[in-house]
Motif scaffolding. Structure first.
Motif: not given
Length: 201
Positions: A13-14, A73-74, A65-68
């Motif tokens: 997803l990064t 962090r980015l 839920d993981l992408l947010d």
């Protein structure tokens, strides 16, 4: 258990997270879109009996839920508010998934009341699992134990519902009963874990 997959999914997803960050998209927006997508999908597809399609669409939005978190962090914008919003909307999504299944069982030509009751128990037990952890942390302890954390619970129910939609017999009933037992055990595990910490104090 599913936490071991988190680093892999995060790496996948990064690049998307970087693209969204470059466009100034807020992590909170992704959180809200994901939650609303889960709620709408669960309450539209499941009651109508579209279990496979519903599970696919819900899974797509669950990834938010993981992408947010990746986006936070980015952008260097992880926040207490964001964590609170994410956890609160997670509960809303969970409630919608099981409510959709309850409606599916109740609205069938031959209602399956027992399975509707099991789904209701899974919803209540899942809420207790999350509450036990939150309450323990609010009291200065921790309760990050148990065989059925949220990731496992969501994975089991989505896979079971999806396979049921493909015609696999008894899989949804088996998944619900398994989830009910695992959630109940997890509630007890967390209560015992917190009790031991409280007694030691």
């Amino acid at each position: 258990m599913l936490n071991v997959l988190r680093p892999v999914v995060t790496r996948v997803l990064t690049p998307l997270g970087r693209a969204l960050a470059s466009r100034g998209v807020s992590p909170d927006v992704i959180t809200a879109i994901g939650a609303l997508g889960v709620v709408a999908s669960a309450l539209v597809f499941y009651p109508a009996g579209h279990l496979f399609a519903g599970s696919l669409v819900i899974t797509f939005f669950v990834l938010a839920d993981l992408l947010d978190g990746v986006l936070a962090r980015l952008t260097g914008k992880p926040s207490t508010w964001g964590a609170f919003l994410d956890s609160t909307l997670d509960r809303l999504g969970d409630a919608a998934i099981f409510s959709g299944l309850i409606l599916y069982f109740v609205l069938k030509d031959e209602p399956e009341i027992v399975l509707a009751a099991v789904a209701l128990f899974c919803l209540a037990a899942g809420a207790l699992v999350s509450y036990a952890k939150a309450r323990a942390e609010g009291l200065g302890m921790e309760a990050n134990v148990g065989i059925a954390e949220r990731g496992e619970r969501i994975a089991v129910i989505l896979v079971a519902a999806g396979l049921s939609g493909l015609g696999v017999p008894y899989i949804l009933a088996a998944g619900l009963w398994l989830l009910a037992a695992a959630s109940g055990v997890t509630v007890v595990q967390r209560m015992v874990h917190v009790y031991r910490q409280a007694v030691v104090r």
